[in-house]
Design a protein around this motif. Structure first.
Motif, PDB file in Angstrom:
ATOM      1  N   LYS A  21      -5.871  -0.284  11.344  1.00 20.37           N
ATOM      2  CA  LYS A  21      -4.748  -1.144  11.726  1.00 20.37           C
ATOM      3  C   LYS A  21      -4.766  -2.336  10.771  1.00 20.37           C
ATOM      4  O   LYS A  21      -5.120  -3.449  11.146  1.00 20.37           O
ATOM      5  CB  LYS A  21      -4.858  -1.557  13.180  1.00 20.37           C
ATOM      6  CG  LYS A  21      -4.765  -0.361  14.098  1.00 20.37           C
ATOM      7  CD  LYS A  21      -4.442  -0.774  15.485  1.00 20.37           C
ATOM      8  CE  LYS A  21      -4.237   0.479  16.301  1.00 20.37           C
ATOM      9  NZ  LYS A  21      -3.066   0.390  17.118  1.00 20.37           N
ATOM     10  N   ILE A  22      -4.385  -2.056   9.537  1.00 22.62           N
ATOM     11  CA  ILE A  22      -4.573  -3.029   8.452  1.00 22.62           C
ATOM     12  C   ILE A  22      -3.357  -3.904   8.187  1.00 22.62           C
ATOM     13  O   ILE A  22      -3.413  -4.798   7.353  1.00 22.62           O
ATOM     14  CB  ILE A  22      -4.997  -2.322   7.150  1.00 22.62           C
ATOM     15  CG1 ILE A  22      -3.941  -1.324   6.701  1.00 22.62           C
ATOM     16  CG2 ILE A  22      -6.366  -1.670   7.331  1.00 22.62           C
ATOM     17  CD1 ILE A  22      -4.180  -0.769   5.302  1.00 22.62           C
ATOM     18  N   TYR A  23      -2.264  -3.669   8.886  1.00 23.67           N
ATOM     19  CA  TYR A  23      -1.066  -4.484   8.696  1.00 23.67           C
ATOM     20  C   TYR A  23      -0.864  -5.368   9.923  1.00 23.67           C
ATOM     21  O   TYR A  23      -0.735  -4.879  11.039  1.00 23.67           O
ATOM     22  CB  TYR A  23       0.163  -3.594   8.483  1.00 23.67           C
ATOM     23  CG  TYR A  23       0.002  -2.653   7.330  1.00 23.67           C
ATOM     24  CD1 TYR A  23       0.022  -3.117   6.013  1.00 23.67           C
ATOM     25  CD2 TYR A  23      -0.211  -1.296   7.545  1.00 23.67           C
ATOM     26  CE1 TYR A  23      -0.157  -2.249   4.951  1.00 23.67           C
ATOM     27  CE2 TYR A  23      -0.384  -0.421   6.481  1.00 23.67           C
ATOM     28  CZ  TYR A  23      -0.356  -0.903   5.193  1.00 23.67           C
ATOM     29  OH  TYR A  23      -0.535  -0.050   4.137  1.00 23.67           O
ATOM     30  N   LEU A  24      -0.860  -6.663   9.702  1.00 23.64           N
ATOM     31  CA  LEU A  24      -0.665  -7.626  10.784  1.00 23.64           C
ATOM     32  C   LEU A  24       0.651  -8.363  10.551  1.00 23.64           C
ATOM     33  O   LEU A  24       0.853  -8.931   9.481  1.00 23.64           O
ATOM     34  CB  LEU A  24      -1.806  -8.636  10.837  1.00 23.64           C
ATOM     35  CG  LEU A  24      -3.225  -8.088  10.949  1.00 23.64           C
ATOM     36  CD1 LEU A  24      -4.228  -9.227  11.016  1.00 23.64           C
ATOM     37  CD2 LEU A  24      -3.375  -7.172  12.150  1.00 23.64           C
ATOM     38  N   VAL A  25       1.505  -8.346  11.540  1.00 25.53           N
ATOM     39  CA  VAL A  25       2.766  -9.077  11.452  1.00 25.53           C
ATOM     40  C   VAL A  25       2.586 -10.400  12.185  1.00 25.53           C
ATOM     41  O   VAL A  25       2.113 -10.422  13.321  1.00 25.53           O
ATOM     42  CB  VAL A  25       3.924  -8.270  12.081  1.00 25.53           C
ATOM     43  CG1 VAL A  25       5.213  -9.084  12.075  1.00 25.53           C
ATOM     44  CG2 VAL A  25       4.119  -6.957  11.338  1.00 25.53           C
ATOM     45  N   THR A  26       2.939 -11.484  11.513  1.00 25.74           N
ATOM     46  CA  THR A  26       2.878 -12.801  12.152  1.00 25.74           C
ATOM     47  C   THR A  26       4.296 -13.239  12.517  1.00 25.74           C
ATOM     48  O   THR A  26       5.255 -12.918  11.818  1.00 25.74           O
ATOM     49  CB  THR A  26       2.246 -13.863  11.235  1.00 25.74           C
ATOM     50  OG1 THR A  26       3.052 -14.011  10.070  1.00 25.74           O
ATOM     51  CG2 THR A  26       0.835 -13.497  10.854  1.00 25.74           C
ATOM     52  N   GLN A  27       4.378 -13.987  13.607  1.00 29.69           N
ATOM     53  CA  GLN A  27       5.650 -14.555  14.028  1.00 29.69           C
ATOM     54  C   GLN A  27       5.370 -15.790  14.865  1.00 29.69           C
ATOM     55  O   GLN A  27       4.266 -15.963  15.380  1.00 29.69           O
ATOM     56  CB  GLN A  27       6.456 -13.533  14.838  1.00 29.69           C
ATOM     57  CG  GLN A  27       5.837 -13.173  16.174  1.00 29.69           C
ATOM     58  CD  GLN A  27       6.560 -12.016  16.844  1.00 29.69           C
ATOM     59  OE1 GLN A  27       6.246 -10.873  16.598  1.00 29.69           O
ATOM     60  NE2 GLN A  27       7.531 -12.342  17.692  1.00 29.69           N
ATOM     61  N   THR A  28       6.362 -16.642  14.982  1.00 31.24           N
ATOM     62  CA  THR A  28       6.241 -17.819  15.824  1.00 31.24           C
ATOM     63  C   THR A  28       6.082 -17.365  17.265  1.00 31.24           C
ATOM     64  O   THR A  28       6.785 -16.476  17.727  1.00 31.24           O
ATOM     65  CB  THR A  28       7.503 -18.693  15.694  1.00 31.24           C
ATOM     66  OG1 THR A  28       7.692 -19.023  14.315  1.00 31.24           O
ATOM     67  CG2 THR A  28       7.360 -19.965  16.507  1.00 31.24           C
ATOM     68  N   TYR A  49      -0.610  -3.040  13.115  1.00 35.40           N
ATOM     69  CA  TYR A  49       0.006  -1.737  12.841  1.00 35.40           C
ATOM     70  C   TYR A  49      -0.843  -0.932  11.872  1.00 35.40           C
ATOM     71  O   TYR A  49      -1.464  -1.495  10.968  1.00 35.40           O
ATOM     72  CB  TYR A  49       1.402  -1.911  12.209  1.00 35.40           C
ATOM     73  CG  TYR A  49       2.408  -2.524  13.132  1.00 35.40           C
ATOM     74  CD1 TYR A  49       3.165  -1.725  13.979  1.00 35.40           C
ATOM     75  CD2 TYR A  49       2.611  -3.899  13.162  1.00 35.40           C
ATOM     76  CE1 TYR A  49       4.105  -2.291  14.838  1.00 35.40           C
ATOM     77  CE2 TYR A  49       3.543  -4.467  14.007  1.00 35.40           C
ATOM     78  CZ  TYR A  49       4.283  -3.652  14.838  1.00 35.40           C
ATOM     79  OH  TYR A  49       5.200  -4.225  15.684  1.00 35.40           O
ATOM     80  N   GLU A  50      -0.823   0.380  12.049  1.00 36.30           N
ATOM     81  CA  GLU A  50      -1.402   1.300  11.066  1.00 36.30           C
ATOM     82  C   GLU A  50      -0.378   1.592   9.979  1.00 36.30           C
ATOM     83  O   GLU A  50      -0.739   1.857   8.851  1.00 36.30           O
ATOM     84  CB  GLU A  50      -1.747   2.647  11.726  1.00 36.30           C
ATOM     85  CG  GLU A  50      -2.987   2.656  12.540  1.00 36.30           C
ATOM     86  CD  GLU A  50      -3.261   4.052  13.097  1.00 36.30           C
ATOM     87  OE1 GLU A  50      -3.233   5.021  12.318  1.00 36.30           O
ATOM     88  OE2 GLU A  50      -3.503   4.137  14.299  1.00 36.30           O
TER      89      GLU A  50
END
Length: 167
Positions: A21-28, A49-50
């Motif tokens: 799970k190497i993709y991290l989405v950041t958001q407020t 996310y993978e």
């Protein structure tokens, strides 16, 4: 208000990499939690996310969020930035879009928000729920936002948790 997401810790990074799970989405993260921190840190929510396509779809859905990004844990620059964001003196506070203690959350939802759920259903549906009938809400997380799924007979309603809190 229920704080339902886990604080993101540096210890989680290795495990996420091991799980691919190497993709991290950041958001407020929702403004209502800003009052929790006297130090006025910018509060961000991280979703893992993978799949690169799903991560980008999530990021693209946040088109007006100035803190939207995709962090790739296998990219040294990205990993270093994340580690800096996790430092105590960082201007950020990071939460992970994982509902801690899901069963406890469901119990609290049923107890604390029972009246809110009832008011929401009465105001927004034409469901005639009998005295002996009940609706058990289900929880779903979509793009870092918590939704409550309400099912009654053949009907299903997906509602943002924030809407239930307001009812």
């Amino acid at each position: 208000m229920i704080q339902f997401f886990e604080i993101f810790k540096a210890d989680y990074i290795e495990r996420l990499i091991a799980l691919n799970k190497i993709y991290l989405v950041t958001q407020t993260y929702s403004g209502k939690y800003h009052a929790v921190f006297e130090n006025k840190k910018t509060i961000l929510l991280i979703s893992d996310y993978e799949d690169w396509v799903l991560a980008n779809t999530h990021r693209d859905a946040l088109e007006t969020d100035p803190y939207r990004s995709v962090i790739q844990l296998t990219n040294k620059k990205h990993l270093n930035k994340l580690q800096q964001m996790l430092m105590e003196d960082s201007p950020y506070m990071l939460y992970w879009s994982v509902v801690k203690k899901l069963e406890e959350f469901k119990k609290r939802l049923n107890l604390k928000y029972k009246d809110n759920l009832r008011r929401y259903i009465m105001k927004n549906t034409d469901w005639s729920i009998g005295a002996g009938e009940s609706i058990k809400p289900h929880v779903q997380l979509i793009f870092g936002e918590l939704f409550i799924i309400l099912r009654y007979r053949k009907h299903e309603l997906r509602v943002r948790f924030a809407e239930i809190e307001k009812s």
